[in-house]
Design an enzyme around this catalytic site. Structure first.
Site, PDB file in Angstrom:
ATOM      1  N   CYS A 260       0.849  -1.202   0.000  1.00 26.76           N
ATOM      2  CA  CYS A 260       0.000   0.000   0.000  1.00 26.76           C
ATOM      3  C   CYS A 260       0.875   1.239   0.000  1.00 26.76           C
ATOM      4  CB  CYS A 260      -0.868   0.064   1.245  1.00 26.76           C
ATOM      5  SG  CYS A 260      -1.359  -1.492   1.844  1.00 26.76           S
TER       6      CYS A 260
HETATM    7  N1  SAJ Z   1       7.702   2.181   8.062  1.00 25.50           N
HETATM    8  C1  SAJ Z   1       8.878   2.883   8.341  1.00 25.50           C
HETATM    9  N2  SAJ Z   1       8.850   3.860   9.291  1.00 25.50           N
HETATM   10  C2  SAJ Z   1       7.700   4.168   9.979  1.00 25.50           C
HETATM   11  C3  SAJ Z   1       6.509   3.446   9.673  1.00 25.50           C
HETATM   12  C4  SAJ Z   1       6.534   2.461   8.727  1.00 25.50           C
HETATM   13  O1  SAJ Z   1       9.931   2.636   7.745  1.00 25.50           O
HETATM   14  O2  SAJ Z   1       7.729   5.055  10.822  1.00 25.50           O
HETATM   15  C5  SAJ Z   1       7.705   1.154   7.021  1.00 25.50           C
HETATM   16  C6  SAJ Z   1       7.299  -0.209   7.523  1.00 25.50           C
HETATM   17  O3  SAJ Z   1       8.421  -0.895   8.019  1.00 25.50           O
HETATM   18  C7  SAJ Z   1       6.737  -0.845   6.259  1.00 25.50           C
HETATM   19  C8  SAJ Z   1       6.118   0.321   5.502  1.00 25.50           C
HETATM   20  O4  SAJ Z   1       6.726   1.496   6.055  1.00 25.50           O
HETATM   21  O5  SAJ Z   1       7.773  -1.393   5.487  1.00 25.50           O
HETATM   22  C9  SAJ Z   1       4.602   0.411   5.628  1.00 25.50           C
HETATM   23  O6  SAJ Z   1       4.296   0.295   6.973  1.00 25.50           O
HETATM   24  P1  SAJ Z   1       2.841   0.691   7.589  1.00 25.50           P
HETATM   25  O7  SAJ Z   1       3.063   0.823   9.057  1.00 25.50           O
HETATM   26  O8  SAJ Z   1       2.247   1.844   6.894  1.00 25.50           O
HETATM   27  O9  SAJ Z   1       1.934  -0.601   7.400  1.00 25.50           O
HETATM   28  P2  SAJ Z   1       1.106  -1.299   6.218  1.00 25.50           P
HETATM   29  O10 SAJ Z   1       1.577  -0.885   4.878  1.00 25.50           O
HETATM   30  O11 SAJ Z   1       1.056  -2.753   6.548  1.00 25.50           O
HETATM   31  O12 SAJ Z   1      -0.394  -0.824   6.460  1.00 25.50           O
HETATM   32  C10 SAJ Z   1      -0.759   0.480   6.155  1.00 25.50           C
HETATM   33  C11 SAJ Z   1      -1.667   0.856   7.320  1.00 25.50           C
HETATM   34  N3  SAJ Z   1      -0.774   1.156   8.444  1.00 25.50           N
HETATM   35  C12 SAJ Z   1      -0.848   2.162   9.329  1.00 25.50           C
HETATM   36  O13 SAJ Z   1      -1.585   3.097   9.194  1.00 25.50           O
HETATM   37  C13 SAJ Z   1       0.016   2.064  10.556  1.00 25.50           C
HETATM   38  C14 SAJ Z   1      -2.541   1.910   6.848  1.00 25.50           C
HETATM   39  O14 SAJ Z   1      -1.737   2.991   6.409  1.00 25.50           O
HETATM   40  C15 SAJ Z   1      -3.433   1.382   5.747  1.00 25.50           C
HETATM   41  O15 SAJ Z   1      -4.663   0.958   6.309  1.00 25.50           O
HETATM   42  C16 SAJ Z   1      -2.840   0.200   5.028  1.00 25.50           C
HETATM   43  O16 SAJ Z   1      -1.449   0.464   4.905  1.00 25.50           O
HETATM   44  C17 SAJ Z   1      -3.531   0.061   3.680  1.00 25.50           C
HETATM   45  O17 SAJ Z   1      -3.988  -1.045   3.427  1.00 25.50           O
HETATM   46  O18 SAJ Z   1      -3.613   1.060   2.960  1.00 25.50           O
END
Ligand code: SAJ
Length: 422
Positions: A260
């Site tokens: 995503c």
């Molecule tokens: N990441 C970082 N630093 C951060 C946060 C995340 O490097 O501070 C990285 C993570 O390791 C990962 C990527 O970014 O590789 C995405 O992480 P994520 O926490 O956004 O998680 P996803 O992609 O599994 O789920 C996200 C949902 N997460 C959160 O809001 C916390 C949300 O944005 C959406 O509901 C979902 O994508 C979607 O399906 O769109």
């Protein structure tokens, strides 16, 4: 009422379970026979679904799965929860959405409510889905209802799930909005937020995920700069977090994974061109996020250089393949990119990830190794790439010669060897 969910993935299956628990009869549709069979046997394959609940619902006959899309003609509501990936040219691939809408059109029944949940660019519902459904001659808002309502699941999140996360709903007409919002109010515990059109709902979802993408890129840029200045970025972020208002902590990492956050902003970039707008911030953020695997490999090179060791021929042990902690998904994981870059440089790369004992990538099979004393001592450097909670960081700290922690997972653990951080 009979509800349908098209796409039994990490969005569709939890939604199907929630709808069945709310008392609806649910039919799940998927093109993968394997998934359909597993659901019908009550076997769960999505982390956020409780297998016992699924088994119970199957036994009660509240849920069933099928690959036979003609059963759409029994539905009162159908939610389309299929993937919206990028194709090899970084362009939106709406083929799953179009195919699903095509099946719904084929079996469209007057009075049905159709809701698109997949993350996509603003305009998709009205410009892509609506024409496909109206090709039947039925009129949207009169003969059937159409809305967009983005999914907001966060895989592995123990606090927020499909049931208790607020839902945004935007219908093609006011009537469509009302019908869709009423459905979600019956199915979910959380609030339902009505907006005036599908485009507003589509845009707010993309905005949410782009917001994360950009802020992670900023954290990554700060990490690169802090490394050059000899400042500890993790200490900086902890200090910034003391600001009780107006600051939201994001953390640097080995890169942006998942299906995503790294992908959704490019849907917006693509659509923006139609309006002669260049989404510069999204593109720069993408460049920074995509540069992190290289940055990690560069740092590994510097660290081994301190030991007078080339990357070439060194054994590098990566802890965690998944794209984020405590999940078993390695799609779009930046760790795979890091593995490739290290192998190109002649390193002997091994990994440990209990959730992913083995995987195949570009035709090559990879087997994980256990996080044993022997394996850690064999490595010239141990790199924490995914901060899974179940890694034994004390054991690692007491055993490894050199640790490079890209996730600040080691934190207060005593280390007998040298500890480097992103
Ligand atoms: N990441 C970082 N630093 C951060 C946060 C995340 O490097 O501070 C990285 C993570 O390791 C990962 C990527 O970014 O590789 C995405 O992480 P994520 O926490 O956004 O998680 P996803 O992609 O599994 O789920 C996200 C949902 N997460 C959160 O809001 C916390 C949300 O944005 C959406 O509901 C979902 O994508 C979607 O399906 O769109």
């Amino acid at each position: 009422a009979v509800l349908g969910v098209i796409g039994l993935g990490y969005v569709g299956l939890p939604l199907a379970v929630e709808k069945a628990k709310a008392g609806y009869k649910v039919i799940g549709f998927d093109i993968q026979q394997k998934r359909v069979d597993m659901v019908n046997q009550g076997i769960n394959y999505i982390g956020d679904v409780i297998e016992d609940e699924l088994k119970e619902l199957i036994k009660q006959g509240s849920i069933k799965a099928t690959t036979d899309y003609s059963e759409i003609n029994k539905l009162d509501v159908v939610a389309i929860c299929v993937p919206t990936p990028l194709d090899s040219y970084q362009q939106p691939d709406l083929s799953y959405v179009r195919a699903s809408a095509g099946e719904v059109a084929r079996y469209l029944r007057p009075g049905i409510l159709v809701v698109l949940e997949s993350t996509t660019y603003p305009g998709t519902t009205e410009e892509v889905v609506k024409p496909i459904l109206e090709s039947t001659g039925l009129i949207c808002g009169k003969d059937f209802f159409l809305a967009y309502s983005p999914e907001r699941v966060d895989p592995g999140n123990k606090l927020y799930n499909t049931k208790n996360t607020p839902k945004v709903v935007g219908g093609v007409t006011a009537g469509c909005t009302e019908v869709a919002a009423t459905l979600y109010e019956q199915v979910l515990e959380s609030t339902v937020h009505r907006v005036s059109s599908p485009a507003v709902a589509e845009m707010e979802k993309i905005y949410e995920n782009t917001f994360r993408n950009i802020n992670i890129a900023l954290a990554n840029e700060m990490a690169i700069l802090c490394n050059r200045m000899g400042i500890d970025i993790w200490e900086v972020i902890d200090a910034a977090k003391t600001k009780p208002y107006g600051f939201m902590a994001f953390y640097p990492g080995p890169g942006l994974g998942g299906h995503c956050i790294p992908i959704d902003p490019w849907y917006l970039t693509w659509k923006a061109r139609e309006y002669n707008y260049h989404t510069r911030l999204i593109e720069v953020a993408g460049e920074i996020n995509n540069s992190m695997p290289e940055f990690v490999v560069e740092r590994i090179g510097h660290i081994l250089n301190e030991e007078r060791k080339p990357i070439n021929g060194s054994t590098i042990h990566l802890l965690g393949i998944a794209y984020k902690k405590d999940i078993d998904d390695f799609r779009e994981s930046p760790v795979i990119k890091i593995m490739e870059l290290l192998e190109i440089r002649g390193a002997n790369v091994v990994y440990s990830d209990t959730r992913i004992p083995a995987f195949t990538y570009k035709g090559k099979n990879y087997e994980g190794v256990e996080l044993s004393k022997e394996n850690i001592q064999k490595a010239d450097i141990t790199v924490v790439t995914t901060d899974h909670s179940d890694f034994d960081y004390e054991f690692l700290g007491n055993t490894a010669k050199i640790i490079f922690d890209t996730r600040n997972a080691i934190k207060s653990v005593k280390t007998v060897g040298k500890l480097y951080r992103l």
